[in-house]
Design a protein around this motif. Structure first.
Motif, PDB file in Angstrom:
ATOM      1  N   ALA A 134       0.703  -1.122   0.071  1.00 56.63           N
ATOM      2  CA  ALA A 134       0.073  -0.252  -0.337  1.00 56.63           C
ATOM      3  C   ALA A 134       0.680   1.515  -0.044  1.00 56.63           C
ATOM      4  O   ALA A 134       0.549   2.091  -1.154  1.00 56.63           O
ATOM      5  CB  ALA A 134      -1.119   0.118   1.717  1.00 56.63           C
ATOM      6  N   LYS A 135       1.390   1.187   0.969  1.00 60.70           N
ATOM      7  CA  LYS A 135       3.204   2.505   0.806  1.00 60.70           C
ATOM      8  C   LYS A 135       3.748   2.828   0.458  1.00 60.70           C
ATOM      9  O   LYS A 135       4.369   4.335  -0.026  1.00 60.70           O
ATOM     10  CB  LYS A 135       3.243   2.691   2.654  1.00 60.70           C
ATOM     11  N   GLN A 136       4.571   1.673  -0.160  1.00 58.88           N
ATOM     12  CA  GLN A 136       5.729   2.029  -0.664  1.00 58.88           C
ATOM     13  C   GLN A 136       5.931   1.396  -2.797  1.00 58.88           C
ATOM     14  O   GLN A 136       6.061   1.886  -2.914  1.00 58.88           O
ATOM     15  CB  GLN A 136       6.036   0.834  -0.143  1.00 58.88           C
ATOM     16  N   ILE A 137       4.104   0.753  -2.596  1.00 62.33           N
ATOM     17  CA  ILE A 137       4.699   0.521  -4.061  1.00 62.33           C
ATOM     18  C   ILE A 137       3.479   1.752  -4.815  1.00 62.33           C
ATOM     19  O   ILE A 137       3.367   2.523  -5.949  1.00 62.33           O
ATOM     20  CB  ILE A 137       4.241  -0.996  -4.259  1.00 62.33           C
ATOM     21  N   PHE A 138       1.734   1.635  -4.229  1.00 64.68           N
ATOM     22  CA  PHE A 138       0.383   3.158  -4.592  1.00 64.68           C
ATOM     23  C   PHE A 138       0.819   3.999  -3.529  1.00 64.68           C
ATOM     24  O   PHE A 138      -0.501   4.743  -4.251  1.00 64.68           O
ATOM     25  CB  PHE A 138      -0.473   1.630  -4.663  1.00 64.68           C
ATOM     26  N   HIS A 139       1.130   4.126  -2.845  1.00 67.81           N
ATOM     27  CA  HIS A 139       1.463   5.319  -2.180  1.00 67.81           C
ATOM     28  C   HIS A 139      -0.015   5.678  -1.780  1.00 67.81           C
ATOM     29  O   HIS A 139      -0.717   6.403  -1.559  1.00 67.81           O
ATOM     30  CB  HIS A 139       2.474   6.777  -2.649  1.00 67.81           C
ATOM     31  N   ILE A 140      -0.374   4.395  -0.355  1.00 70.31           N
ATOM     32  CA  ILE A 140      -1.727   4.334  -0.522  1.00 70.31           C
ATOM     33  C   ILE A 140      -2.135   4.806   1.524  1.00 70.31           C
ATOM     34  O   ILE A 140      -0.736   3.906   1.610  1.00 70.31           O
ATOM     35  CB  ILE A 140      -2.970   3.100  -0.599  1.00 70.31           C
ATOM     36  N   ASP A 141      -1.746   5.996   1.992  1.00 73.57           N
ATOM     37  CA  ASP A 141      -1.932   5.735   3.607  1.00 73.57           C
ATOM     38  C   ASP A 141      -3.427   5.059   3.883  1.00 73.57           C
ATOM     39  O   ASP A 141      -3.851   6.354   5.069  1.00 73.57           O
ATOM     40  CB  ASP A 141      -1.281   6.597   4.093  1.00 73.57           C
ATOM     41  N   ASN A 142      -3.727   4.159   3.600  1.00 75.73           N
ATOM     42  CA  ASN A 142      -5.666   4.091   4.781  1.00 75.73           C
ATOM     43  C   ASN A 142      -4.788   1.968   4.544  1.00 75.73           C
ATOM     44  O   ASN A 142      -5.449   1.777   4.014  1.00 75.73           O
ATOM     45  CB  ASN A 142      -6.106   4.343   3.010  1.00 75.73           C
ATOM     46  N   SER A 143      -5.476   1.971   5.805  1.00 73.52           N
ATOM     47  CA  SER A 143      -5.530   0.369   5.772  1.00 73.52           C
ATOM     48  C   SER A 143      -6.619  -0.077   5.172  1.00 73.52           C
ATOM     49  O   SER A 143      -6.618  -1.102   5.562  1.00 73.52           O
ATOM     50  CB  SER A 143      -5.734   0.788   7.342  1.00 73.52           C
ATOM     51  N   GLU A 144      -8.043   0.528   5.077  1.00 77.85           N
ATOM     52  CA  GLU A 144      -9.618   0.257   4.075  1.00 77.85           C
ATOM     53  C   GLU A 144      -8.942  -0.966   3.052  1.00 77.85           C
ATOM     54  O   GLU A 144      -9.735  -1.658   3.184  1.00 77.85           O
ATOM     55  CB  GLU A 144      -9.788   1.094   3.115  1.00 77.85           C
ATOM     56  N   SER A 145      -7.543  -0.391   2.321  1.00 75.50           N
ATOM     57  CA  SER A 145      -6.619  -1.325   1.197  1.00 75.50           C
ATOM     58  C   SER A 145      -6.472  -2.531   1.099  1.00 75.50           C
ATOM     59  O   SER A 145      -6.163  -2.970   0.738  1.00 75.50           O
ATOM     60  CB  SER A 145      -6.043  -0.179   0.339  1.00 75.50           C
ATOM     61  N   PHE A 146      -5.880  -3.195   2.836  1.00 69.81           N
ATOM     62  CA  PHE A 146      -5.266  -3.515   3.543  1.00 69.81           C
ATOM     63  C   PHE A 146      -6.017  -5.181   3.318  1.00 69.81           C
ATOM     64  O   PHE A 146      -5.165  -6.118   1.919  1.00 69.81           O
ATOM     65  CB  PHE A 146      -5.144  -4.154   4.674  1.00 69.81           C
ATOM     66  N   PRO A 147      -7.562  -6.088   2.914  1.00 65.95           N
ATOM     67  CA  PRO A 147      -8.092  -6.447   2.710  1.00 65.95           C
ATOM     68  C   PRO A 147      -8.182  -7.193   1.001  1.00 65.95           C
ATOM     69  O   PRO A 147      -7.821  -7.703   0.632  1.00 65.95           O
ATOM     70  CB  PRO A 147      -9.624  -6.442   3.061  1.00 65.95           C
ATOM     71  N   ILE A 148      -8.171  -6.129   0.101  1.00 66.10           N
ATOM     72  CA  ILE A 148      -8.036  -5.774  -1.156  1.00 66.10           C
ATOM     73  C   ILE A 148      -6.173  -6.121  -1.461  1.00 66.10           C
ATOM     74  O   ILE A 148      -6.259  -7.222  -2.264  1.00 66.10           O
ATOM     75  CB  ILE A 148      -8.206  -4.629  -1.780  1.00 66.10           C
ATOM     76  N   LEU A 149      -5.637  -5.901  -0.835  1.00 62.25           N
ATOM     77  CA  LEU A 149      -4.331  -6.529  -0.826  1.00 62.25           C
ATOM     78  C   LEU A 149      -3.709  -7.739  -0.618  1.00 62.25           C
ATOM     79  O   LEU A 149      -2.494  -8.215  -1.404  1.00 62.25           O
ATOM     80  CB  LEU A 149      -3.001  -5.083   0.022  1.00 62.25           C
ATOM     81  N   ARG A 150      -4.851  -7.882   0.692  1.00 61.86           N
ATOM     82  CA  ARG A 150      -4.381  -9.344   1.221  1.00 61.86           C
ATOM     83  C   ARG A 150      -4.558 -10.158  -0.597  1.00 61.86           C
ATOM     84  O   ARG A 150      -4.102 -11.128  -0.218  1.00 61.86           O
ATOM     85  CB  ARG A 150      -4.832  -9.333   2.207  1.00 61.86           C
ATOM     86  N   GLU A 151      -5.779 -10.376  -1.214  1.00 59.09           N
ATOM     87  CA  GLU A 151      -6.347 -11.067  -1.521  1.00 59.09           C
ATOM     88  C   GLU A 151      -5.174 -10.958  -3.461  1.00 59.09           C
ATOM     89  O   GLU A 151      -5.152 -11.917  -3.785  1.00 59.09           O
ATOM     90  CB  GLU A 151      -7.629 -10.072  -2.385  1.00 59.09           C
ATOM     91  N   LEU A 152      -5.022  -9.620  -3.313  1.00 63.85           N
ATOM     92  CA  LEU A 152      -3.901  -9.778  -4.608  1.00 63.85           C
ATOM     93  C   LEU A 152      -2.526 -10.551  -3.521  1.00 63.85           C
ATOM     94  O   LEU A 152      -1.715 -11.338  -4.686  1.00 63.85           O
ATOM     95  CB  LEU A 152      -3.201  -7.836  -4.722  1.00 63.85           C
TER      96      LEU A 152
END
Length: 173
Positions: free
Chosen positions: A83-101
């Motif tokens: 989220a932070k290092q690649i996509f520069h997203i500072d929001n934990s709401e994206s974490f479930p989607i990134l886990r699925e990735l």
């Protein structure tokens, strides 16, 4: 573009995103160095010819298999990194989607890893992973990659997809 999105984009465009050296080195090792080393070692150990197919075996195993499998584990265990290092997203709401990735990356990686022992799986890995890498690369490019980490992801995704396309076409035709 709404005001919050505009403000976030301005913050990101002025933000100096530091290169994650571990990420860049590990991707280089998995994408370029290990396939070359495996290719050369197998050539000398088994006295096989230096062929495109032999290099493809090691490239798919390492650049696709090891890279995606390890990235998937990292994304499942620590989605914050992606989220932070690649996509520069500072929001934990994206974490479930990134886990699925991460789960998808583990699956693609396993197909490529198994292809080391099941050669007929390489064409499947080249096709499916090649599509995955080209679409991911295009997505990075369309959103105007910000920072060295995302630009590095963009270019390595495109390089891998190009090689996989050549491997797929050479194998099919």
């Amino acid at each position: 573009m709404n005001k919050n999105k505009s403000e976030n984009f301005q913050k990101l465009s002025t933000l100096k995103v530091k290169a994650n050296k571990f990420y860049i080195i590990s991707v280089c090792v998995l994408t370029f160095i290990l396939p070359a080393v495996g290719f050369i070692i197998e050539h000398f150990i088994s006295d096989s010819y230096l062929t495109f197919d032999l290099f493809g075996k090691w490239f798919i195993f390492s650049a696709v298999g090891l890279r995606l499998f390890l990235a998937g584990i990292k994304q499942v265990k620590n989605p914050e990194f992606t989220a932070k290092q690649i996509f520069h997203i500072d929001n934990s709401e994206s974490f479930p989607i990134l886990r699925e990735l991460g789960f998808a990356n583990i699956c693609f990686g396993l197909v490529a890893l198994i292809s080391m022992y099941k050669p007929n799986w390489r064409i499947v890995s080249a096709f499916a992973s090649g599509l995955y890498f080209v679409i991911a690369g295009i997505q990075h490019g369309l959103k105007k990659a910000i920072g060295i980490n995302e630009k590095f992801a963009l270019w390595t995704d495109l390089i891998i997809s190009f090689f996989l396309l050549i491997y797929f076409l050479k194998t099919v035709f």
